[in-house]
Write a protein that holds these residues in place. Sequence first.
Motif, PDB file in Angstrom:
ATOM      1  N   GLN A   1       0.811  -1.216   0.000  1.00  9.36           N
ATOM      2  CA  GLN A   1       0.000   0.000   0.000  1.00  9.36           C
ATOM      3  C   GLN A   1       0.845   1.268   0.000  1.00  9.36           C
ATOM      4  O   GLN A   1       0.512   2.252  -0.651  1.00  9.36           O
ATOM      5  CB  GLN A   1      -0.947   0.019   1.202  1.00  9.36           C
ATOM      6  CG  GLN A   1      -2.107  -0.910   1.074  1.00  9.36           C
ATOM      7  CD  GLN A   1      -2.994  -0.536  -0.100  1.00  9.36           C
ATOM      8  OE1 GLN A   1      -3.331   0.613  -0.309  1.00  9.36           O
ATOM      9  NE2 GLN A   1      -3.355  -1.522  -0.891  1.00  9.36           N
TER      10      GLN A   1
ATOM     11  N   ARG B   1      -4.136   8.081  -7.163  1.00 10.68           N
ATOM     12  CA  ARG B   1      -2.843   7.987  -6.476  1.00 10.68           C
ATOM     13  C   ARG B   1      -1.783   8.922  -7.054  1.00 10.68           C
ATOM     14  O   ARG B   1      -0.681   8.982  -6.538  1.00 10.68           O
ATOM     15  CB  ARG B   1      -2.328   6.551  -6.501  1.00 10.68           C
ATOM     16  CG  ARG B   1      -3.108   5.670  -5.557  1.00 10.68           C
ATOM     17  CD  ARG B   1      -2.425   4.355  -5.388  1.00 10.68           C
ATOM     18  NE  ARG B   1      -3.038   3.661  -4.253  1.00 10.68           N
ATOM     19  CZ  ARG B   1      -2.428   2.735  -3.573  1.00 10.68           C
ATOM     20  NH1 ARG B   1      -1.207   2.374  -3.873  1.00 10.68           N
ATOM     21  NH2 ARG B   1      -3.037   2.151  -2.565  1.00 10.68           N
TER      22      ARG B   1
ATOM     23  N   PHE C   1       3.112  -0.261  -5.045  1.00  7.89           N
ATOM     24  CA  PHE C   1       2.424   0.029  -6.297  1.00  7.89           C
ATOM     25  C   PHE C   1       2.888   1.323  -6.957  1.00  7.89           C
ATOM     26  O   PHE C   1       2.622   1.556  -8.126  1.00  7.89           O
ATOM     27  CB  PHE C   1       0.905   0.094  -6.073  1.00  7.89           C
ATOM     28  CG  PHE C   1       0.316  -1.238  -5.715  1.00  7.89           C
ATOM     29  CD1 PHE C   1       0.283  -2.271  -6.629  1.00  7.89           C
ATOM     30  CD2 PHE C   1      -0.198  -1.470  -4.453  1.00  7.89           C
ATOM     31  CE1 PHE C   1      -0.255  -3.502  -6.313  1.00  7.89           C
ATOM     32  CE2 PHE C   1      -0.741  -2.691  -4.116  1.00  7.89           C
ATOM     33  CZ  PHE C   1      -0.773  -3.717  -5.046  1.00  7.89           C
ATOM     34  N   TYR C   2       3.554   2.189  -6.218  1.00 14.48           N
ATOM     35  CA  TYR C   2       3.969   3.485  -6.760  1.00 14.48           C
ATOM     36  C   TYR C   2       5.187   3.368  -7.665  1.00 14.48           C
ATOM     37  O   TYR C   2       6.092   2.597  -7.409  1.00 14.48           O
ATOM     38  CB  TYR C   2       4.287   4.470  -5.626  1.00 14.48           C
ATOM     39  CG  TYR C   2       3.056   5.000  -4.942  1.00 14.48           C
ATOM     40  CD1 TYR C   2       2.324   6.038  -5.505  1.00 14.48           C
ATOM     41  CD2 TYR C   2       2.618   4.460  -3.747  1.00 14.48           C
ATOM     42  CE1 TYR C   2       1.194   6.526  -4.886  1.00 14.48           C
ATOM     43  CE2 TYR C   2       1.492   4.944  -3.117  1.00 14.48           C
ATOM     44  CZ  TYR C   2       0.783   5.976  -3.685  1.00 14.48           C
ATOM     45  OH  TYR C   2      -0.342   6.454  -3.074  1.00 14.48           O
TER      46      TYR C   2
ATOM     47  N   ALA D   1       0.368   5.278  -9.501  1.00 12.54           N
ATOM     48  CA  ALA D   1       0.172   3.835  -9.350  1.00 12.54           C
ATOM     49  C   ALA D   1      -0.995   3.412 -10.226  1.00 12.54           C
ATOM     50  O   ALA D   1      -2.003   4.112 -10.319  1.00 12.54           O
ATOM     51  CB  ALA D   1      -0.111   3.492  -7.895  1.00 12.54           C
ATOM     52  N   ASP D   2      -0.856   2.266 -10.873  1.00  9.30           N
ATOM     53  CA  ASP D   2      -1.926   1.726 -11.719  1.00  9.30           C
ATOM     54  C   ASP D   2      -3.094   1.198 -10.898  1.00  9.30           C
ATOM     55  O   ASP D   2      -4.167   0.981 -11.432  1.00  9.30           O
ATOM     56  CB  ASP D   2      -1.396   0.596 -12.603  1.00  9.30           C
ATOM     57  CG  ASP D   2      -0.430   1.101 -13.660  1.00  9.30           C
ATOM     58  OD1 ASP D   2      -0.527   2.282 -14.033  1.00  9.30           O
ATOM     59  OD2 ASP D   2       0.412   0.305 -14.110  1.00  9.30           O
ATOM     60  N   SER D   3      -2.888   1.000  -9.605  1.00 10.71           N
ATOM     61  CA  SER D   3      -3.908   0.383  -8.771  1.00 10.71           C
ATOM     62  C   SER D   3      -5.095   1.295  -8.480  1.00 10.71           C
ATOM     63  O   SER D   3      -6.139   0.831  -8.053  1.00 10.71           O
ATOM     64  CB  SER D   3      -3.294  -0.095  -7.450  1.00 10.71           C
ATOM     65  OG  SER D   3      -2.762   1.001  -6.737  1.00 10.71           O
ATOM     66  N   SER D   4      -4.959   2.607  -8.698  1.00  9.25           N
ATOM     67  CA  SER D   4      -6.046   3.546  -8.434  1.00  9.25           C
ATOM     68  C   SER D   4      -5.830   4.819  -9.239  1.00  9.25           C
ATOM     69  O   SER D   4      -4.702   5.304  -9.331  1.00  9.25           O
ATOM     70  CB  SER D   4      -6.096   3.882  -6.941  1.00  9.25           C
ATOM     71  OG  SER D   4      -7.030   4.916  -6.703  1.00  9.25           O
TER      72      SER D   4
END
Length: 177
Positions: free
Chosen positions: A24, A69, A28-29, A63-66
């Motif tokens: 977190q 971000r 992901f960054y 980040a691709d996760s959100s």
Amino acid sequence: MGKFLSLILILSGLVAGGAMYYLQVYGFYEDVELQPGQDVMLMPLGGGEPLPIRYSDFEAIDADSSPIRYRACFSTELKPEQLAQLFVLSDQKQPRNAPGWFDCFDAEAIGQALAEGRAESFLSVKNISYGVDRIVAVTDAGRGYVWHELNDCGQKAYDGTVVGEECPPRPEAVEGN
């Protein structure tokens, strides 16, 4: 045997918790690659496409996760008063927090500067991702900050409220046709 199993469960929980924390906050960054003339853009008052402003010392993470971000910092010799005459102001006055290791972006200090009138926020790109706008804040001292914020359509889409006709169709709905 019971103590051994308990120890395994506790260690497994600690490892899993540590891994989740790492993913977190760090995992992901990624650093954003510099794109001169495209990294800092603002929406002109008359409408149309966002226009670049002069900047230096740009650094950003994403980040691709959100879609929310993204965070960036930069320097500019332009003053908020100058920019307000040419570009659309934003009502977003409290940026989202960045990871603690991204030292240049202090959301609390930026929000305080915006609240005290030492900075101004501008709309950079509307719907950079569905329901997400890019916001740029510029301080009197020449520091700039960029973050993504949910717009009205994004808030409705993600909290389960009926989106309505004023919002563009969601990308999934377009692809399904």
